[in-house]
Design a protein around this motif. Structure first.
Motif, PDB file in Angstrom:
ATOM      1  N   LEU A  93      18.097  54.244  59.256  1.00 29.95           N
ATOM      2  CA  LEU A  93      17.782  52.816  59.312  1.00 29.95           C
ATOM      3  C   LEU A  93      16.603  52.565  60.239  1.00 29.95           C
ATOM      4  CD1 LEU A  93      18.413  49.825  58.765  1.00 29.95           C
ATOM      5  CD2 LEU A  93      20.060  49.921  60.647  1.00 29.95           C
ATOM      6  N   GLU A  94      16.599  53.226  61.397  1.00 25.91           N
ATOM      7  CA  GLU A  94      15.488  53.005  62.330  1.00 25.91           C
ATOM      8  C   GLU A  94      14.175  53.562  61.774  1.00 25.91           C
ATOM      9  OE1 GLU A  94      14.243  53.720  66.956  1.00 25.91           O
ATOM     10  OE2 GLU A  94      16.182  52.938  66.338  1.00 25.91           O
ATOM     11  N   TYR A  95      14.225  54.716  61.147  1.00 24.69           N
ATOM     12  CA  TYR A  95      13.004  55.248  60.530  1.00 24.69           C
ATOM     13  C   TYR A  95      12.489  54.324  59.432  1.00 24.69           C
ATOM     14  CZ  TYR A  95      13.296  59.698  63.013  1.00 24.69           C
ATOM     15  OH  TYR A  95      13.303  60.658  63.975  1.00 24.69           O
ATOM     16  N   PHE A  96      13.415  53.713  58.681  1.00 24.36           N
ATOM     17  CA  PHE A  96      13.013  52.730  57.675  1.00 24.36           C
ATOM     18  C   PHE A  96      12.310  51.549  58.333  1.00 24.36           C
ATOM     19  CE2 PHE A  96      14.111  48.726  55.543  1.00 24.36           C
ATOM     20  CZ  PHE A  96      13.468  48.914  54.327  1.00 24.36           C
ATOM     21  N   CYS A  97      12.865  51.072  59.459  1.00 24.99           N
ATOM     22  CA  CYS A  97      12.245  49.958  60.168  1.00 24.99           C
ATOM     23  C   CYS A  97      10.862  50.340  60.692  1.00 24.99           C
ATOM     24  CB  CYS A  97      13.144  49.514  61.320  1.00 24.99           C
ATOM     25  SG  CYS A  97      14.700  48.767  60.792  1.00 24.99           S
ATOM     26  N   MET A  98      10.694  51.599  61.114  1.00 26.04           N
ATOM     27  CA  MET A  98       9.370  52.054  61.540  1.00 26.04           C
ATOM     28  C   MET A  98       8.372  51.975  60.391  1.00 26.04           C
ATOM     29  SD  MET A  98      10.127  55.478  63.767  1.00 26.04           S
ATOM     30  CE  MET A  98      11.442  55.546  64.961  1.00 26.04           C
ATOM     31  N   ALA A 102       8.557  47.151  61.439  1.00 27.14           N
ATOM     32  CA  ALA A 102       9.394  46.332  62.319  1.00 27.14           C
ATOM     33  C   ALA A 102       9.182  46.660  63.789  1.00 27.14           C
ATOM     34  CB  ALA A 102      10.867  46.518  61.949  1.00 27.14           C
ATOM     35  N   ILE A 103       8.709  47.879  64.085  1.00 26.55           N
ATOM     36  CA  ILE A 103       8.495  48.282  65.482  1.00 26.55           C
ATOM     37  C   ILE A 103       6.996  48.272  65.800  1.00 26.55           C
ATOM     38  CG2 ILE A 103       9.217  50.002  67.221  1.00 26.55           C
ATOM     39  CD1 ILE A 103      11.313  50.958  65.434  1.00 26.55           C
ATOM     40  N   THR A 120       8.383  55.596  69.945  1.00 28.78           N
ATOM     41  CA  THR A 120       8.982  56.190  68.747  1.00 28.78           C
ATOM     42  C   THR A 120       7.931  57.006  68.025  1.00 28.78           C
ATOM     43  OG1 THR A 120       8.439  54.272  67.378  1.00 28.78           O
ATOM     44  CG2 THR A 120      10.611  54.289  68.430  1.00 28.78           C
ATOM     45  N   SER A 121       8.382  57.924  67.194  1.00 31.70           N
ATOM     46  CA  SER A 121       7.490  58.758  66.396  1.00 31.70           C
ATOM     47  C   SER A 121       8.172  59.038  65.069  1.00 31.70           C
ATOM     48  CB  SER A 121       7.168  60.067  67.124  1.00 31.70           C
ATOM     49  OG  SER A 121       6.378  60.914  66.310  1.00 31.70           O
ATOM     50  N   CYS A 152      14.896  57.629  69.408  1.00 34.38           N
ATOM     51  CA  CYS A 152      15.131  56.685  70.499  1.00 34.38           C
ATOM     52  C   CYS A 152      15.137  57.480  71.795  1.00 34.38           C
ATOM     53  CB  CYS A 152      16.459  55.965  70.286  1.00 34.38           C
ATOM     54  SG  CYS A 152      16.657  54.459  71.236  1.00 34.38           S
ATOM     55  N   ILE A 153      14.050  57.448  72.508  1.00 37.81           N
ATOM     56  CA  ILE A 153      13.876  58.298  73.673  1.00 37.81           C
ATOM     57  C   ILE A 153      15.004  58.120  74.681  1.00 37.81           C
ATOM     58  CG2 ILE A 153      12.345  56.541  74.625  1.00 37.81           C
ATOM     59  CD1 ILE A 153      12.235  60.260  75.445  1.00 37.81           C
ATOM     60  N   GLY A 154      15.615  59.225  75.080  1.00 36.75           N
ATOM     61  CA  GLY A 154      16.615  59.185  76.123  1.00 36.75           C
ATOM     62  C   GLY A 154      17.983  58.700  75.706  1.00 36.75           C
ATOM     63  N   VAL A 155      18.243  58.484  74.414  1.00 37.08           N
ATOM     64  CA  VAL A 155      19.509  57.913  73.982  1.00 37.08           C
ATOM     65  C   VAL A 155      20.416  58.965  73.347  1.00 37.08           C
ATOM     66  CG1 VAL A 155      20.597  56.261  72.435  1.00 37.08           C
ATOM     67  CG2 VAL A 155      18.556  55.607  73.704  1.00 37.08           C
ATOM     68  N   LEU A 156      19.942  59.648  72.325  1.00 37.09           N
ATOM     69  CA  LEU A 156      20.808  60.528  71.545  1.00 37.09           C
ATOM     70  C   LEU A 156      21.063  61.880  72.199  1.00 37.09           C
ATOM     71  CD1 LEU A 156      19.755  59.945  67.833  1.00 37.09           C
ATOM     72  CD2 LEU A 156      21.762  59.109  69.035  1.00 37.09           C
ATOM     73  N   TRP A 157      20.536  62.127  73.366  1.00 38.78           N
ATOM     74  CA  TRP A 157      20.732  63.439  73.982  1.00 38.78           C
ATOM     75  C   TRP A 157      22.195  63.684  74.341  1.00 38.78           C
ATOM     76  CZ3 TRP A 157      22.683  64.051  78.923  1.00 38.78           C
ATOM     77  CH2 TRP A 157      22.735  62.916  79.705  1.00 38.78           C
TER      78      TRP A 157
END
Length: 445
Positions: A93-98, A102-103, A120-121, A152-157
């Motif tokens: 979903l986030e990649y779709f928004c990219m 949306a970002i 994001t990348s 999402c930097i620093g989140v999914l780790w």
């Protein structure tokens, strides 16, 4: 509560970085005061620890109670899809928004917030996306999963930390249950927690959660404590001091030149050389993903406070937190997307209108959290269906013997239609039916 505070940490890193990062640019002097007073208690990464101790508390409970390996097998089969499927869905979903823009405003956000933390990348191909999802099952020493820098930097780790130490917890509980002598059992706990701490492993948090679960389910220690007030109240006071005093060590580092996190980091072994970290060029303030002693003691102390104090239990039983509880994973996964899409565009537009930054932040926080909480009832059922329901089906297919294969016409006989016996895979037995017997003779001929 820990979930909400973690989202506040990421909000601060995105929009008001001076409350989290020392010696950075700030908009108001109050941000520096917040760093020195509020951050050590409410905006500290120590709040990640209760996630780990709590997950172990419930992960090993069934085996500690029954000793049935079926519970361990169920967790082993279902743990990975339970976490990875929702992560993959929200990441998509986030990649779709990219890709739809949306970002877009995120790249202009640092000029207003002075924070370079969020970025994001997009992935190159769908193969890279699949690779990033699979990498979530692994962490150092293999490598840090690349999606933690893209999605999402620093989140999914924390997802690979949860997965890897789930196997540790499930193996540990089988070993612990076979150690019958209490002092040997507690000694084994102490040894494992100490070794994980020295090796800078998050496993110490999971061992702590296992210890708390074992004390409750095996030794019934709460019943023993409640019956002895002269032991219960001093111990509860000690636990409360441990929960409050651990973040206070970080508070001291904000007001004095002595930084306990840096000093503690120096005593651990350096992975590349084997020497103490303080004797290498990497000596300094530890990265956020490196466990610290204050985080460990805070997590254990805070967890024990919740376990033993009826007053704290009553507070955490309020309606708001009870409503939020089923939505924790959804909240954890989507808050960054909302901050960096809706929050970014609101912040940029209001700044262009000349709105004071404090008012800007109030509007951004109000709008962002309103959208987050409003989307939870819609997204959580999807997340639960993708994670919990599919995991249940996987376990059922793996553990239950499938029903025997039956013929297409079951429960009817194959000869109910004309020439139906030709479709029967087994020869029909001889019966008193003359026409049936003649048919069998013709077939034989």
């Amino acid at each position: 509560m820990a979930s909400i505070l973690v989202t506040l940490i990421h909000f601060s890193l995105t929009f008001i970085p001076a409350t989290e990062i020392p010696y950075t640019h700030y908009h108001y002097e109050s941000e520096v005061w917040a760093l020195r007073i509020v951050t050590p208690y409410l905006l500290t990464f120590s709040w990640i620890g209760p996630f780990f101790t709590s997950s172990t508390r419930f992960l090993v409970g069934s085996y500690l109670k029954s000793g049935n390996l079926k519970g361990v097998a169920e967790k082993t089969v279902g743990r990975t899809p339970r976490l990875l499927i929702p992560c993959a869905a929200i990441a998509a979903l986030e990649y779709f928004c990219m890709q739809v823009g949306a970002i877009y405003w995120l790249e202009y956000l640092p000029s207003v917030t002075w924070s370079t933390w969020p970025y994001t990348s997009n992935y190159t191909t769908v193969g890279h996306f699949i690779s990033e999802i699979l990498e979530l099952m692994y962490i150092i020493p293999n490598a840090v999963p690349q999606i933690t820098f893209n999605y999402c930097i620093g989140v999914l780790w924390t997802i690979p930390v949860q997965l890897q130490n789930s196997w540790l917890s499930l193996l540990a509980v089988m070993v612990i249950r076979e150690i019958k002598t209490p002092w040997k059992r507690m000694g084994y706990y102490a040894f494992c927690i100490l070794m994980h701490y020295y090796a800078m492993s998050w496993g110490s948090f999971f061992w702590g959660g296992l210890l708390i679960a074992d004390l409750d389910m095996t030794y019934k220690w709460k019943t023993w404590l409640y019956a002895r007030p002269f032991v219960y109240y001093p111990f509860l006071t000690f636990v409360a001091l441990l929960a409050v005093g651990s973040p206070s060590m970080d508070l001291v580092g904000q007001w004095t030149p002595i930084n306990f996190s840096t000093l503690e980091f120096g005593i651990h072994p350096h992975a590349a050389t084997g020497r103490p970290v303080r004797q290498t060029s990497d000596y300094g303030y530890p990265a956020y993903y490196i466990p610290r002693l204050t985080a460990l003691t805070f997590s254990i102390g805070f967890h024990l406070l919740v376990e033993l104090s009826t007053v704290v239990q009553k507070f955490f039983s309020n309606r708001l937190l009870m409503w939020l509880f089923p939505h924790i994973l959804t909240l954890y996964l989507i808050h960054g997307l909302v901050f960096w899409s809706l929050g970014a565009v609101i912040c940029i537009k209001l700044n262009a209108l000349g709105i004071p930054y404090w008012a800007n932040m109030i509007v951004v926080a109000t709008c962002s959290y309103t959208v987050i909480f409003a989307s939870l009832p819609a997204l959580t059922p999807v997340i639960e269906t993708l994670g919990k329901s599919i995991t249940a089906n996987i376990w059922q297919s793996a553990s239950s013997k499938p029903p025997p294969r039956r013929k297409t016409l079951f429960p009817f006989s194959a000869d109910m239609f004309q020439d139906g016996a030709k479709n029967d895979t087994q020869a029909a037995p001889k019966t008193g039916d003359v026409e049936r017997n003649d048919l069998e003779k013709d077939k034989a001929t």
